[in-house]
Write a protein that holds these residues in place. Structure first.
Motif, PDB file in Angstrom:
ATOM      1  N   UNK A 142       0.850  -1.195   0.000  1.00 25.34           N
ATOM      2  CA  UNK A 142       0.000   0.000   0.000  1.00 25.34           C
ATOM      3  C   UNK A 142       0.883   1.241   0.000  1.00 25.34           C
ATOM      4  N   UNK A 143       0.508   2.208  -0.810  1.00 21.50           N
ATOM      5  CA  UNK A 143       1.129   3.536  -0.785  1.00 21.50           C
ATOM      6  C   UNK A 143       0.163   4.492  -0.089  1.00 21.50           C
ATOM      7  N   UNK A 144       0.624   5.100   0.999  1.00 24.39           N
ATOM      8  CA  UNK A 144      -0.205   6.014   1.785  1.00 24.39           C
ATOM      9  C   UNK A 144       0.209   7.449   1.459  1.00 24.39           C
ATOM     10  N   UNK A 145      -0.759   8.260   1.069  1.00 21.49           N
ATOM     11  CA  UNK A 145      -0.522   9.666   0.761  1.00 21.49           C
ATOM     12  C   UNK A 145      -1.504  10.521   1.557  1.00 21.49           C
ATOM     13  N   UNK A 160       2.632  13.773   3.519  1.00 21.11           N
ATOM     14  CA  UNK A 160       3.484  12.582   3.543  1.00 21.11           C
ATOM     15  C   UNK A 160       3.032  11.643   2.433  1.00 21.11           C
ATOM     16  N   UNK A 161       3.986  10.865   1.927  1.00 27.43           N
ATOM     17  CA  UNK A 161       3.695   9.841   0.935  1.00 27.43           C
ATOM     18  C   UNK A 161       4.756   8.754   1.095  1.00 27.43           C
ATOM     19  N   UNK A 207       2.053   8.056  10.650  1.00 32.18           N
ATOM     20  CA  UNK A 207       1.729   9.169  11.539  1.00 32.18           C
ATOM     21  C   UNK A 207       1.980  10.488  10.814  1.00 32.18           C
ATOM     22  N   UNK A 208       1.199  11.488  11.152  1.00 33.14           N
ATOM     23  CA  UNK A 208       1.423  12.832  10.638  1.00 33.14           C
ATOM     24  C   UNK A 208       0.749  13.820  11.574  1.00 33.14           C
ATOM     25  N   UNK A 209       1.170  15.067  11.497  1.00 42.23           N
ATOM     26  CA  UNK A 209       0.616  16.145  12.311  1.00 42.23           C
ATOM     27  C   UNK A 209      -0.067  17.160  11.408  1.00 42.23           C
ATOM     28  N   UNK A 210      -1.299  17.500  11.741  1.00 41.92           N
ATOM     29  CA  UNK A 210      -2.049  18.492  10.958  1.00 41.92           C
ATOM     30  C   UNK A 210      -1.529  19.882  11.299  1.00 41.92           C
ATOM     31  N   UNK A 211      -1.030  20.589  10.305  1.00 39.09           N
ATOM     32  CA  UNK A 211      -0.508  21.947  10.511  1.00 39.09           C
ATOM     33  C   UNK A 211      -1.562  23.016  10.273  1.00 39.09           C
ATOM     34  N   UNK A 212      -2.727  22.611   9.793  1.00 40.76           N
ATOM     35  CA  UNK A 212      -3.824  23.559   9.559  1.00 40.76           C
ATOM     36  C   UNK A 212      -5.140  22.829   9.774  1.00 40.76           C
ATOM     37  N   UNK A 227      -8.602  16.891   5.654  1.00 48.20           N
ATOM     38  CA  UNK A 227      -7.385  16.227   5.219  1.00 48.20           C
ATOM     39  C   UNK A 227      -7.757  14.967   4.445  1.00 48.20           C
ATOM     40  N   UNK A 228      -6.996  14.688   3.403  1.00 45.06           N
ATOM     41  CA  UNK A 228      -7.272  13.542   2.538  1.00 45.06           C
ATOM     42  C   UNK A 228      -6.256  12.442   2.824  1.00 45.06           C
ATOM     43  N   UNK A 229      -6.743  11.291   3.279  1.00 46.68           N
ATOM     44  CA  UNK A 229      -5.912  10.122   3.525  1.00 46.68           C
ATOM     45  C   UNK A 229      -6.162   9.143   2.383  1.00 46.68           C
ATOM     46  N   UNK A 230      -5.187   9.002   1.511  1.00 43.60           N
ATOM     47  CA  UNK A 230      -5.360   8.217   0.290  1.00 43.60           C
ATOM     48  C   UNK A 230      -4.526   6.943   0.362  1.00 43.60           C
TER      49      UNK A 230
END
Length: 213
Positions: free
Chosen positions: A63-66, A76-77, A87-92, A96-99
């Motif tokens: 799986x490729x996560x973007x 992130x990708x 994991x990621x941090x929302x800066x705004x 948000x789209x998790x693909x």
């Protein structure tokens, strides 16, 4: 990559949610998250054949996560195997789209296998560990649970603030729209009255010119 043509599954998650959905071979699907600013998001996923009894033609798929922010910029990708953690941090604040896109070495014309993606998304810096080591004492487990609870309370507070901001923006837009509609009605009424008076004057002048009055 443009988001057009991508199947979008819109899921609004409050604290944590586990879900699954079908994902075709070499297909990309996205979920939409309403995430407040400065929120850490942790996701776990597992990719498996939809029919576990069937023989998989792509035993090494992954799986490729973007992840894209509200401005569709890539946060992130990364490419993973059948299972993984991201994991990621929302800066705004915002959507948000998790693909998720499956990887396959087969040609597109032969890539038709139906897959199942299991997904678990959690908010906060101390997500609950479902595989706690049995050697840990109860105090450590309780401490981790309290940290997780505090993080969730902070997330709820940020989420409420974000919702209040959206409500304020919506109220401002509504007031601006109502004001524009009111002014348009005033202008339209003024134009109709002006045309009516002009027609009456022209008709009166016509009668006077023809000496009918």
């Amino acid at each position: 990559m443009s988001l057009r043509g991508i199947g979008v599954l819109q899921c609004y998650l409050v604290l944590a949610a586990a879900m699954y959905f079908d994902l075709g071979e070499q297909e990309e699907k996205c979920i939409i998250e309403e995430i407040p600013e400065d929120t850490l998001v942790t996701g776990h996923f597992l990719l498996e054949p939809w029919d576990l009894k069937a023989i998989s033609h792509s035993p090494r798929f992954g799986v490729t996560v973007t992840v894209r922010d509200p401005n569709t910029e890539v946060l992130m990708s990364k490419r993973y195997g059948k299972f993984g953690k991201f994991t990621f941090t929302a800066h705004a604040s915002g959507q948000h789209y998790l693909c998720f896109q499956t990887n396959s070495t087969r040609f597109a014309v032969f890539a038709g296998e139906r897959l199942k993606l299991n997904l678990d998304v959690q908010m906060g810096e101390h997500p609950i560990d479902h595989n706690n080591d049995k050697t840990k004492n109860n105090m450590e487990i309780l401490e981790n649970s309290l940290r997780h609870l505090i993080d969730q309370m902070m997330y709820i507070t940020r989420h409420q603030e974000y919702q209040r901001e959206k409500e304020e923006q919506f109220r401002q837009i509504s007031e601006d729209t109502n004001g524009k509609v009111l002014w348009w009605a005033v202008v339209q009424t003024s134009v109709l009255l002006s045309v009516g008076f002009w027609q009456m004057k022209r008709l009166k002048d016509f009668f006077i010119a023809k000496k009918l009055v």
